[in-house]
Design an enzyme around this catalytic site. Sequence first.
Site, PDB file in Angstrom:
ATOM      1  CG  ASP A 148      -1.596   1.285   1.326  1.00 49.13           C
ATOM      2  OD1 ASP A 148      -1.995   1.799   0.351  1.00 49.13           O
ATOM      3  OD2 ASP A 148      -2.100   1.744   2.609  1.00 49.13           O
ATOM      4  CG  ASP A 200      -6.054   2.534   0.508  1.00 50.44           C
ATOM      5  OD1 ASP A 200      -5.265   1.891   0.612  1.00 50.44           O
ATOM      6  OD2 ASP A 200      -6.709   2.686  -0.462  1.00 50.44           O
ATOM      7  CG  ASP A 209      -1.257   1.374  -3.722  1.00 48.26           C
ATOM      8  OD1 ASP A 209      -0.272   1.157  -4.226  1.00 48.26           O
ATOM      9  OD2 ASP A 209      -1.541   2.092  -2.851  1.00 48.26           O
ATOM     10  CG  ASP A 253      -7.162 -14.005 -11.758  1.00 44.37           C
ATOM     11  OD1 ASP A 253      -8.074 -14.553 -12.230  1.00 44.37           O
ATOM     12  OD2 ASP A 253      -6.925 -14.219 -10.889  1.00 44.37           O
ATOM     13  CG  ASP A 271     -11.842 -17.157 -11.290  1.00 40.55           C
ATOM     14  OD1 ASP A 271     -11.380 -17.483 -10.284  1.00 40.55           O
ATOM     15  OD2 ASP A 271     -12.906 -16.962 -11.072  1.00 40.55           O
ATOM     16  CD  GLU A 299     -10.175 -21.339 -10.088  1.00 44.85           C
ATOM     17  OE1 GLU A 299      -9.977 -21.432  -8.845  1.00 44.85           O
ATOM     18  OE2 GLU A 299     -11.252 -20.387 -10.714  1.00 44.85           O
ATOM     19  CG  HIS A 331      -6.231 -15.947  -5.075  1.00 42.33           C
ATOM     20  ND1 HIS A 331      -5.440 -16.520  -5.991  1.00 42.33           N
ATOM     21  CD2 HIS A 331      -7.411 -16.022  -5.220  1.00 42.33           C
ATOM     22  CE1 HIS A 331      -6.624 -17.003  -7.037  1.00 42.33           C
ATOM     23  NE2 HIS A 331      -7.742 -16.576  -6.387  1.00 42.33           N
ATOM     24  CG  ASP A 332      -8.912 -18.874  -4.370  1.00 40.38           C
ATOM     25  OD1 ASP A 332      -9.535 -18.080  -3.562  1.00 40.38           O
ATOM     26  OD2 ASP A 332      -9.420 -19.394  -5.523  1.00 40.38           O
TER      27      ASP A 332
END
Length: 561
Positions: free
Chosen positions: A21, A25, A29, A98, A199, A256, A331-332
């Site tokens: 970041d 915030d 980013d 993605d 995805d 995927e 990430h999953d």
Amino acid sequence: MNETWWKEAAVYEIYPVSFMDTNGDGKGDLRGIISKLDYLKDLGIDVIWICPIYESPGKDNGYDISDYYAINPEFGTMEDFDDLLQEAHARGMKIMMDLVLNHTSDQHPWFKESKSSTDNPKRSFYIWRKGVNGLYPNNWESYFSGSVWEMDPETDEYYMHLYSKHQPDLNWRNEEMVHELYQMIRWWLEKGVDGFRFDAIAHIVKAKGLPDADNPQHLPVVRAYQLFSNLEKVHFMLKKLNEEVLMDYDIMTVGETSGLGPEQALEYVGDQRHELNMVFQFEHMTLDSASNGTGKWESRAWTLLELKKVMSRWQTTLHNQGWNANYLGNHDQPRAVSRFGNDKQYRVQSAKMLATFMLTLEGTPYIYQGEEIGMTNAAFDQIGDYRDVETLNYYEQSHLQGKPIDQTMQAIQAKSRDNARTPMQWDDGPQAGFTTGEPWIKVNPNYTDVNVASAIKDPDSIYHYYKRMLSLRKTHKALIYGEYKLLLPLDPDLYVYTRTLEQDTILVILNFFDDTPIMEWPKTLRGMSRDLLISNYDLPPDAEGDRIELRPYEARVYRLS
């Protein structure tokens, strides 16, 4: 043997909201990614895969896209993305987007039009049905629990969502909608992106007529993957996508595709299929889940024999016919070192061993952010610290079913997707150097010990081991194109295999546990000279004997001649 750049590349996955970041915030980013490009280049990365950064309400962390042509303001602007693309290319790295083609956000203009009336021209961009005798149109269960159907009271019909109710499924039988997607994909390729991770691509085609799934227990909803996953017409759609758009560009594509074996995978990635370059397989991701149909949340102990069987099938079936995408985390999924290694006493050794494993298999390796420093599961104690919609839905369903809270939390601590989504740990300062503000999700408390700054300073760190492994892979083509052969298939502790290309043979020895097994040097390899290329331990003087005692989570890679 068909040599190409994406087979030789190493991919680094970035989950942008948790990476870096720069505006305080609490969310990562694009400028944050740009600021770390030199770090990734120094590590040895060739391709950066960025999870969705499109305009999105964020109901599923960006996998609910409301505008395919816009950047989510939380991440920056399109100018920021153009700068990222230019800066990455200037360093010899490529960018892979993605892209979600199975569904959109319910805030996408298409869906807003679609639900405005039953005769709107975009009504059939999505999948709508009337209820049957006061019940759902069929009995399919959503990936996020509950029915795949959501009632729209304005038009008195249900729309389908395989995931969250905020992610309505697109209707790939509508040619106008498909053409719109083609135009969008070409727009990004013309901008200069170097590939796509598609995805949920296996789900874009549903069974004709949307029939009920078998339901012997008469449950309200049941898993119906066989009716919306990997159906034959998916291949027709992907071939057409290739012919109409993708084949005009020198890019890499990965799909995927859960629920298939290597033989089915060849239908997607076979050299003569012209569909995708590779797919992510999930067989090894289910080894620690109960096989009684209760899903991922009920864990069981996995065995190395099972892992060897799964990985060897994929390695041997796809050799010279297709290409693998190799990974242990994303990430999953939970953190790899917490799942397949030992994230306590042997965190460093087991993380290095797992790196050796991933980077010596045939296929393109995918490194998830933080793996290179051995980041672990967060295992938060309070449900209020979690953000993942799948996790929160599971907690609510478990509560309604009367499951003990401690049992539910234990499952969440082991399997929640948020384990991989805590902020990247850059240093031991406030919020791990990720942000100057309040992070969108808590930082893993172990950041004071596990962070990039300390890893870079320590020449024996996991980070420097990754650098050496990535360099080794680029130096020895046998580690990219060589044929895989499993040795000691029945050994419950050791994973041993060779990679052979012409006269070049690489031997990989991996101890997957914290005991100290003895390995008898394979008779077929005795008499060959051994050149140790890398190990995660300093070797003892007797390392060249025919009986080797392996230390906990030890990894060795030899070149034989």
